[in-house]
Write a protein that holds these residues in place. Sequence first.
Motif, PDB file in Angstrom:
ATOM      1  N   PHE A  66       6.399  -6.853  -0.696  1.00  0.00           N
ATOM      2  CA  PHE A  66       5.103  -6.353  -0.221  1.00  0.00           C
ATOM      3  C   PHE A  66       4.573  -7.214   0.930  1.00  0.00           C
ATOM      4  CE2 PHE A  66       3.833  -4.537  -4.667  1.00  0.00           C
ATOM      5  CZ  PHE A  66       4.851  -3.614  -4.561  1.00  0.00           C
ATOM      6  N   ALA A  67       4.640  -8.519   0.746  1.00  0.00           N
ATOM      7  CA  ALA A  67       4.127  -9.425   1.781  1.00  0.00           C
ATOM      8  C   ALA A  67       4.892  -9.235   3.084  1.00  0.00           C
ATOM      9  CB  ALA A  67       4.224 -10.868   1.303  1.00  0.00           C
ATOM     10  N   ASP A  68       6.202  -9.076   2.986  1.00  0.00           N
ATOM     11  CA  ASP A  68       7.010  -8.869   4.189  1.00  0.00           C
ATOM     12  C   ASP A  68       6.682  -7.543   4.860  1.00  0.00           C
ATOM     13  OD1 ASP A  68       9.429  -9.559   5.910  1.00  0.00           O
ATOM     14  OD2 ASP A  68      10.043  -7.621   5.080  1.00  0.00           O
ATOM     15  N   LEU A  69       6.484  -6.516   4.058  1.00  0.00           N
ATOM     16  CA  LEU A  69       6.184  -5.195   4.622  1.00  0.00           C
ATOM     17  C   LEU A  69       4.840  -5.214   5.348  1.00  0.00           C
ATOM     18  CD1 LEU A  69       7.106  -2.299   4.956  1.00  0.00           C
ATOM     19  CD2 LEU A  69       6.246  -1.798   2.668  1.00  0.00           C
ATOM     20  N   ASP A 122      -2.934   4.856   6.639  1.00  0.00           N
ATOM     21  CA  ASP A 122      -4.079   4.035   7.026  1.00  0.00           C
ATOM     22  C   ASP A 122      -4.113   3.816   8.533  1.00  0.00           C
ATOM     23  OD1 ASP A 122      -6.333   2.117   6.390  1.00  0.00           O
ATOM     24  OD2 ASP A 122      -4.899   0.689   7.249  1.00  0.00           O
ATOM     25  N   ALA A 123      -2.950   3.589   9.137  1.00  0.00           N
ATOM     26  CA  ALA A 123      -2.902   3.386  10.586  1.00  0.00           C
ATOM     27  C   ALA A 123      -3.217   4.673  11.337  1.00  0.00           C
ATOM     28  CB  ALA A 123      -1.530   2.856  10.993  1.00  0.00           C
ATOM     29  N   VAL A 124      -2.802   5.821  10.793  1.00  0.00           N
ATOM     30  CA  VAL A 124      -3.130   7.096  11.435  1.00  0.00           C
ATOM     31  C   VAL A 124      -4.641   7.283  11.497  1.00  0.00           C
ATOM     32  CG1 VAL A 124      -3.010   9.608  11.200  1.00  0.00           C
ATOM     33  CG2 VAL A 124      -0.955   8.233  10.842  1.00  0.00           C
ATOM     34  N   ARG A 125      -5.354   6.857  10.469  1.00  0.00           N
ATOM     35  CA  ARG A 125      -6.815   7.006  10.472  1.00  0.00           C
ATOM     36  C   ARG A 125      -7.510   5.896  11.251  1.00  0.00           C
ATOM     37  NH1 ARG A 125      -9.701   4.945   4.854  1.00  0.00           N
ATOM     38  NH2 ARG A 125      -8.344   3.153   4.459  1.00  0.00           N
ATOM     39  N   GLY A 126      -6.727   4.967  11.831  1.00  0.00           N
ATOM     40  CA  GLY A 126      -7.310   3.886  12.612  1.00  0.00           C
ATOM     41  C   GLY A 126      -7.620   2.643  11.823  1.00  0.00           C
ATOM     42  N   GLY A 127      -7.095   2.548  10.604  1.00  0.00           N
ATOM     43  CA  GLY A 127      -7.331   1.379   9.765  1.00  0.00           C
ATOM     44  C   GLY A 127      -6.514   0.178  10.203  1.00  0.00           C
ATOM     45  N   SER A 128      -6.858  -0.968   9.646  1.00  0.00           N
ATOM     46  CA  SER A 128      -6.199  -2.228  10.013  1.00  0.00           C
ATOM     47  C   SER A 128      -5.300  -2.764   8.911  1.00  0.00           C
ATOM     48  CB  SER A 128      -7.258  -3.284  10.336  1.00  0.00           C
ATOM     49  OG  SER A 128      -8.034  -3.586   9.168  1.00  0.00           O
ATOM     50  N   GLY A 129      -5.188  -2.039   7.799  1.00  0.00           N
ATOM     51  CA  GLY A 129      -4.411  -2.541   6.671  1.00  0.00           C
ATOM     52  C   GLY A 129      -5.136  -3.587   5.856  1.00  0.00           C
ATOM     53  N   ALA A 130      -6.439  -3.722   6.059  1.00  0.00           N
ATOM     54  CA  ALA A 130      -7.198  -4.787   5.388  1.00  0.00           C
ATOM     55  C   ALA A 130      -7.129  -4.696   3.868  1.00  0.00           C
ATOM     56  CB  ALA A 130      -8.655  -4.741   5.849  1.00  0.00           C
ATOM     57  N   GLU A 131      -7.073  -3.478   3.328  1.00  0.00           N
ATOM     58  CA  GLU A 131      -7.091  -3.310   1.868  1.00  0.00           C
ATOM     59  C   GLU A 131      -5.807  -3.812   1.204  1.00  0.00           C
ATOM     60  OE1 GLU A 131      -9.583  -2.716   0.229  1.00  0.00           O
ATOM     61  OE2 GLU A 131     -10.973  -1.513   1.415  1.00  0.00           O
ATOM     62  N   VAL A 132      -4.743  -4.001   1.980  1.00  0.00           N
ATOM     63  CA  VAL A 132      -3.492  -4.485   1.394  1.00  0.00           C
ATOM     64  C   VAL A 132      -3.079  -5.830   1.980  1.00  0.00           C
ATOM     65  CG1 VAL A 132      -2.617  -2.212   0.776  1.00  0.00           C
ATOM     66  CG2 VAL A 132      -2.143  -3.117   3.060  1.00  0.00           C
ATOM     67  N   ALA A 133      -4.009  -6.516   2.634  1.00  0.00           N
ATOM     68  CA  ALA A 133      -3.673  -7.790   3.281  1.00  0.00           C
ATOM     69  C   ALA A 133      -3.110  -8.803   2.288  1.00  0.00           C
ATOM     70  CB  ALA A 133      -4.905  -8.358   3.978  1.00  0.00           C
ATOM     71  N   GLY A 134      -3.626  -8.828   1.072  1.00  0.00           N
ATOM     72  CA  GLY A 134      -3.157  -9.777   0.063  1.00  0.00           C
ATOM     73  C   GLY A 134      -2.379  -9.135  -1.059  1.00  0.00           C
ATOM     74  N   ILE A 135      -1.727  -8.009  -0.791  1.00  0.00           N
ATOM     75  CA  ILE A 135      -1.092  -7.232  -1.853  1.00  0.00           C
ATOM     76  C   ILE A 135       0.060  -8.000  -2.511  1.00  0.00           C
ATOM     77  CG2 ILE A 135       0.595  -6.045  -0.389  1.00  0.00           C
ATOM     78  CD1 ILE A 135      -1.516  -4.362  -3.131  1.00  0.00           C
ATOM     79  N   GLY A 136       0.715  -8.882  -1.782  1.00  0.00           N
ATOM     80  CA  GLY A 136       1.795  -9.669  -2.375  1.00  0.00           C
ATOM     81  C   GLY A 136       1.288 -10.577  -3.479  1.00  0.00           C
ATOM     82  N   GLU A 137       0.180 -11.278  -3.207  1.00  0.00           N
ATOM     83  CA  GLU A 137      -0.405 -12.172  -4.204  1.00  0.00           C
ATOM     84  C   GLU A 137      -0.936 -11.390  -5.399  1.00  0.00           C
ATOM     85  OE1 GLU A 137      -1.034 -12.158  -1.008  1.00  0.00           O
ATOM     86  OE2 GLU A 137      -0.791 -14.186  -0.195  1.00  0.00           O
TER      87      GLU A 137
END
Length: 347
Positions: free
Chosen positions: A21-24, A168-183
Amino acid sequence: MTEHQPGGHMAAEIDQQPAIFADLVSRRAEIAAVAEAIRGRAPRFVLFAARGSSDHAALYAKYLTEVLLQLPAGLVSPSTTTLYGARPDLRDVLLVTVSQSGGSPDLLEVTQSARERGALTVAVTNTPESELNGVAEMSVDVGAGVEHAVAATKTYSATLLALYLMVDAVRGGSGAEVAGIGELARAALDGSVDPVEEAVRRYRFVDRVLTTGRGYSLPSALEAALKLAETSYLAARAYSGADLLHGPVAAVDAETAVLAVTSAGLGGDALHDVLDVVHGRGADVVAVGSAAEKAPAALRIPVPETAEEVAPILEILPVQRLAHGLALARGGDPDSPRGLNKVTRTR
């Protein structure tokens, strides 16, 4: 040569998921480039093509598309193309083909046909060199690495994350909701060890399991039923919580094991009343998810809370551990379920 330990591959692949997840997430820019091309084409409808576990990931993406992008979305029936020769007009349509191997003939044919009929085609696979990637106009690499166990674990969850990052990127998001998904994934796995072991003890001798969820968690319920069926040979059936009350609840009694996937948000709220009914009928309910602690259940397996649309990436992790533990407890090898192959070729 080291002798294979039953379930060794599946256990290792479950444990690899936080790092995957962190790598992705670190490769988000690659997926955002695909999303930018999608935005440029401005599709009016989105179709998803998939089979097996990937079909559950596609259903998750369908929810993301309808809710986050406010676009109508549907799941393709491949046989309408491969067996019946349907060739609909797909101009202004985005077709996303989800396939871990990228090698199923029916999905290849659907993708090629859709491209010829005017669709923008995107492949989401764990095999960058697959034939599917050559057929589709664009591709997203799930990046989960080789998966040795027949039952999909890391490829399924990584596909969920890849699809989320794309939408999320299609809607213009920054991926913020999954920034720490690995942890968060590591916390979900480490924190579920004891309750999963208890769930294995509770479910070891059952023959029939019903799984349920609402909204974003419905794909998790479907995937849970598939994992329990293919690794432990249980008669597992998944229902939307809404559909469960429309008739199947009549078959629920004290002999029924119910796995409820419930996470914080509108879906989890909607499932609560359903679980009240099921629990009241005497069923042995195990609740999994960030809303598990609030569910009427005999056993609860909590996971860290996230935005509701991200929850399926985490809530499936203890379910995979449960499937693995049950298979071993019942004398099986979840790495090599009987009668199954890693790549299933259908038409």
